[in-house]
Design a protein around this motif. Structure first.
Motif, PDB file in Angstrom:
ATOM      1  N   TRP A  99      37.653  -8.607  31.318  1.00  0.00           N
ATOM      2  CA  TRP A  99      37.092  -9.612  30.413  1.00  0.00           C
ATOM      3  C   TRP A  99      37.084 -10.992  31.061  1.00  0.00           C
ATOM      4  O   TRP A  99      36.117 -11.738  30.946  1.00  0.00           O
ATOM      5  N   GLN A 100      38.147 -11.306  31.783  1.00  0.00           N
ATOM      6  CA  GLN A 100      38.203 -12.595  32.472  1.00  0.00           C
ATOM      7  C   GLN A 100      37.153 -12.668  33.581  1.00  0.00           C
ATOM      8  O   GLN A 100      36.586 -13.743  33.828  1.00  0.00           O
ATOM      9  N   ILE A 101      36.864 -11.550  34.232  1.00  0.00           N
ATOM     10  CA  ILE A 101      35.813 -11.542  35.251  1.00  0.00           C
ATOM     11  C   ILE A 101      34.458 -11.823  34.608  1.00  0.00           C
ATOM     12  O   ILE A 101      33.633 -12.577  35.164  1.00  0.00           O
ATOM     13  N   ARG A 102      34.219 -11.257  33.420  1.00  0.00           N
ATOM     14  CA  ARG A 102      32.963 -11.546  32.722  1.00  0.00           C
ATOM     15  C   ARG A 102      32.910 -13.009  32.304  1.00  0.00           C
ATOM     16  O   ARG A 102      31.854 -13.653  32.380  1.00  0.00           O
ATOM     17  N   ARG A 103      34.040 -13.546  31.847  1.00  0.00           N
ATOM     18  CA  ARG A 103      34.091 -14.957  31.493  1.00  0.00           C
ATOM     19  C   ARG A 103      33.864 -15.841  32.722  1.00  0.00           C
ATOM     20  O   ARG A 103      33.249 -16.907  32.630  1.00  0.00           O
ATOM     21  N   LEU A 104      34.352 -15.405  33.868  1.00  0.00           N
ATOM     22  CA  LEU A 104      34.139 -16.148  35.107  1.00  0.00           C
ATOM     23  C   LEU A 104      32.649 -16.250  35.413  1.00  0.00           C
ATOM     24  O   LEU A 104      32.150 -17.327  35.775  1.00  0.00           O
ATOM     25  N   ALA A 105      31.930 -15.147  35.257  1.00  0.00           N
ATOM     26  CA  ALA A 105      30.489 -15.166  35.510  1.00  0.00           C
ATOM     27  C   ALA A 105      29.783 -16.094  34.529  1.00  0.00           C
ATOM     28  O   ALA A 105      28.883 -16.851  34.902  1.00  0.00           O
ATOM     29  N   TRP A 106      30.216 -16.033  33.248  1.00  0.00           N
ATOM     30  CA  TRP A 106      29.606 -16.909  32.235  1.00  0.00           C
ATOM     31  C   TRP A 106      29.876 -18.375  32.542  1.00  0.00           C
ATOM     32  O   TRP A 106      28.973 -19.214  32.471  1.00  0.00           O
ATOM     33  N   LYS A 107      31.126 -18.710  32.895  1.00  0.00           N
ATOM     34  CA  LYS A 107      31.481 -20.098  33.153  1.00  0.00           C
ATOM     35  C   LYS A 107      30.765 -20.612  34.403  1.00  0.00           C
ATOM     36  O   LYS A 107      30.296 -21.759  34.424  1.00  0.00           O
ATOM     37  N   THR A 108      30.673 -19.789  35.436  1.00  0.00           N
ATOM     38  CA  THR A 108      29.975 -20.201  36.649  1.00  0.00           C
ATOM     39  C   THR A 108      28.513 -20.489  36.352  1.00  0.00           C
ATOM     40  O   THR A 108      27.954 -21.490  36.833  1.00  0.00           O
ATOM     41  N   ASP A 109      27.889 -19.633  35.546  1.00  0.00           N
ATOM     42  CA  ASP A 109      26.487 -19.845  35.173  1.00  0.00           C
ATOM     43  C   ASP A 109      26.328 -21.120  34.358  1.00  0.00           C
ATOM     44  O   ASP A 109      25.373 -21.883  34.552  1.00  0.00           O
ATOM     45  N   LEU A 110      27.280 -21.368  33.426  1.00  0.00           N
ATOM     46  CA  LEU A 110      27.226 -22.584  32.614  1.00  0.00           C
ATOM     47  C   LEU A 110      27.309 -23.828  33.492  1.00  0.00           C
ATOM     48  O   LEU A 110      26.547 -24.786  33.310  1.00  0.00           O
ATOM     49  N   ILE A 111      28.227 -23.838  34.448  1.00  0.00           N
ATOM     50  CA  ILE A 111      28.386 -24.996  35.327  1.00  0.00           C
ATOM     51  C   ILE A 111      27.105 -25.239  36.123  1.00  0.00           C
ATOM     52  O   ILE A 111      26.645 -26.377  36.264  1.00  0.00           O
ATOM     53  N   GLU A 112      26.506 -24.165  36.617  1.00  0.00           N
ATOM     54  CA  GLU A 112      25.259 -24.312  37.379  1.00  0.00           C
ATOM     55  C   GLU A 112      24.136 -24.857  36.498  1.00  0.00           C
ATOM     56  O   GLU A 112      23.344 -25.701  36.924  1.00  0.00           O
ATOM     57  N   GLN A 113      24.065 -24.377  35.249  1.00  0.00           N
ATOM     58  CA  GLN A 113      23.028 -24.844  34.338  1.00  0.00           C
ATOM     59  C   GLN A 113      23.208 -26.323  34.007  1.00  0.00           C
ATOM     60  O   GLN A 113      22.237 -27.092  33.994  1.00  0.00           O
ATOM     61  N   VAL A 114      24.447 -26.718  33.742  1.00  0.00           N
ATOM     62  CA  VAL A 114      24.708 -28.120  33.409  1.00  0.00           C
ATOM     63  C   VAL A 114      24.323 -29.020  34.579  1.00  0.00           C
ATOM     64  O   VAL A 114      23.687 -30.063  34.399  1.00  0.00           O
ATOM     65  N   GLU A 115      24.706 -28.615  35.774  1.00  0.00           N
ATOM     66  CA  GLU A 115      24.395 -29.442  36.942  1.00  0.00           C
ATOM     67  C   GLU A 115      22.895 -29.561  37.166  1.00  0.00           C
ATOM     68  O   GLU A 115      22.400 -30.615  37.562  1.00  0.00           O
ATOM     69  N   SER A 116      22.153 -28.478  36.902  1.00  0.00           N
ATOM     70  CA  SER A 116      20.709 -28.514  37.143  1.00  0.00           C
ATOM     71  C   SER A 116      19.970 -29.281  36.052  1.00  0.00           C
ATOM     72  O   SER A 116      18.915 -29.868  36.311  1.00  0.00           O
ATOM     73  N   ARG A 117      20.506 -29.306  34.830  1.00  0.00           N
ATOM     74  CA  ARG A 117      19.807 -29.953  33.713  1.00  0.00           C
ATOM     75  C   ARG A 117      20.230 -31.408  33.528  1.00  0.00           C
ATOM     76  O   ARG A 117      19.397 -32.280  33.291  1.00  0.00           O
ATOM     77  N   ALA A 118      21.531 -31.651  33.614  1.00  0.00           N
ATOM     78  CA  ALA A 118      22.051 -32.957  33.206  1.00  0.00           C
ATOM     79  C   ALA A 118      21.757 -34.050  34.205  1.00  0.00           C
ATOM     80  O   ALA A 118      21.727 -35.229  33.834  1.00  0.00           O
ATOM     81  N   TYR A 119      21.545 -33.713  35.466  1.00  0.00           N
ATOM     82  CA  TYR A 119      21.395 -34.733  36.491  1.00  0.00           C
ATOM     83  C   TYR A 119      19.961 -34.865  37.006  1.00  0.00           C
ATOM     84  O   TYR A 119      19.714 -35.571  37.975  1.00  0.00           O
ATOM     85  N   GLY A 120      19.028 -34.191  36.339  1.00  0.00           N
ATOM     86  CA  GLY A 120      17.635 -34.295  36.744  1.00  0.00           C
ATOM     87  C   GLY A 120      16.944 -35.480  36.081  1.00  0.00           C
ATOM     88  O   GLY A 120      17.522 -36.225  35.287  1.00  0.00           O
ATOM     89  N   ASP A 121      15.681 -35.657  36.412  1.00  0.00           N
ATOM     90  CA  ASP A 121      14.882 -36.693  35.767  1.00  0.00           C
ATOM     91  C   ASP A 121      14.662 -36.331  34.297  1.00  0.00           C
ATOM     92  O   ASP A 121      14.488 -35.159  33.965  1.00  0.00           O
ATOM     93  N   PRO A 122      14.657 -37.327  33.400  1.00  0.00           N
ATOM     94  CA  PRO A 122      14.457 -37.029  31.974  1.00  0.00           C
ATOM     95  C   PRO A 122      13.063 -36.476  31.705  1.00  0.00           C
ATOM     96  O   PRO A 122      12.084 -36.883  32.327  1.00  0.00           O
ATOM     97  N   VAL A 123      13.000 -35.534  30.764  1.00  0.00           N
ATOM     98  CA  VAL A 123      11.744 -34.905  30.367  1.00  0.00           C
ATOM     99  C   VAL A 123      11.571 -35.078  28.860  1.00  0.00           C
ATOM    100  O   VAL A 123      12.524 -35.420  28.147  1.00  0.00           O
ATOM    101  N   PRO A 124      10.372 -34.850  28.333  1.00  0.00           N
ATOM    102  CA  PRO A 124      10.196 -34.933  26.878  1.00  0.00           C
ATOM    103  C   PRO A 124      11.025 -33.874  26.153  1.00  0.00           C
ATOM    104  O   PRO A 124      11.371 -32.827  26.714  1.00  0.00           O
ATOM    105  N   VAL A 125      11.335 -34.154  24.898  1.00  0.00           N
ATOM    106  CA  VAL A 125      12.094 -33.208  24.079  1.00  0.00           C
ATOM    107  C   VAL A 125      11.279 -31.924  23.908  1.00  0.00           C
ATOM    108  O   VAL A 125      10.085 -31.985  23.582  1.00  0.00           O
ATOM    109  N   PRO A 126      11.863 -30.744  24.127  1.00  0.00           N
ATOM    110  CA  PRO A 126      11.122 -29.489  23.971  1.00  0.00           C
ATOM    111  C   PRO A 126      10.609 -29.325  22.536  1.00  0.00           C
ATOM    112  O   PRO A 126      11.267 -29.722  21.571  1.00  0.00           O
TER     113      PRO A 126
END
Length: 232
Positions: free
Chosen positions: A31-58
């Protein structure tokens, strides 16, 4: 009976319980290994979304695809419907300043930022910036694990946008809010840009701990079992 006087059924029962514990430890490690995959994906998503140029609201908000996305939006603040939501940040206890932004299509709640308890008087606050740039965050319904929102008493502990809109008389409301970027000087209130973007990722160490416990218990049971067989 065994040579030590312990009934055979009791020995078998203890070995069975140990086997169950070993299985539980392995499952917890998995279960912790599955959580590790989820947390790693979350960190990657945050880094790719939060630090990019602003876009219009979806047009359609998807929490999985749009949380922490940097956006920009314009409209008119309805300052009379401002609400303070209890918060604890690195600056100490205080409040999030939530204000609806009327866009013509819907109301979007803007988290202007944090104010400490002794700065809750809005007379000294910096004026809100238009357009608003910040991070999309999904609504936080009902409250927290320890406290519930109380609209009647005006006590808010989470940013539940639908409940906030119902309380202040807004109709069409976006299912998210925006954590606004800082505006004004470094000492200005409200203090924006305090979104938590760092996530602790200790799942691998937890997984290894569970697997180690399973291995140690398996080794102990094996030694005891071999000793029991030799005695019988």
């Amino acid at each position: 009976m065994t040579q030590t006087g312990r009934p055979v059924w009791l020995t078998v029962l203890l070995l069975g319980l140990c086997a169950v514990l070993i299985l539980i430890f392995i499952l917890l490690g998995n279960w912790q290994i599955r959580r590790l995959a989820w947390k790693t994906d979350l960190i990657e998503q945050v880094e790719s979304r939060a630090y990019g140029d602003p876009v219009p609201v979806p047009a359609e908000f998807d929490p999985d695809a749009h949380s922490y996305l940097r956006v920009t939006v314009t409209g008119r603040f309805d300052m009379e419907k401002q609400v303070l939501v209890k918060a604890v940040t690195g600056l100490g206890p205080g409040y999030w300043v939530m204000v609806p932004l009327l866009t013509g299509r819907e109301a979007i709640w803007i988290n202007r930022g944090f104010v400490p308890a002794d700065e809750r008087d809005s007379d000294g606050w910096v004026a809100p910036a238009i357009p608003v740039t910040g991070l999309l965050r999904p609504t936080e319904p009902e409250g927290t694990l320890l406290e519930r929102n109380d609209a009647v008493d005006g006590r808010w502990v989470s940013r539940d946008v639908q409940a906030l809109s119902q309380t202040v008389g807004l109709s069409v409301t976006a299912p998210f809010f925006i954590d606004a970027d800082p505006s004004g000087g470094a000492s200005a209130w409200p203090r924006g840009g305090l979104t938590q973007l760092g996530f602790r990722n200790t799942h691998l160490s937890y997984a290894l701990t569970w697997y180690a416990m399973a291995a140690l218990l398996f080794g102990a049971v094996t030694c005891l079992g071999l000793g029991w067989l030799r005695r019988t």
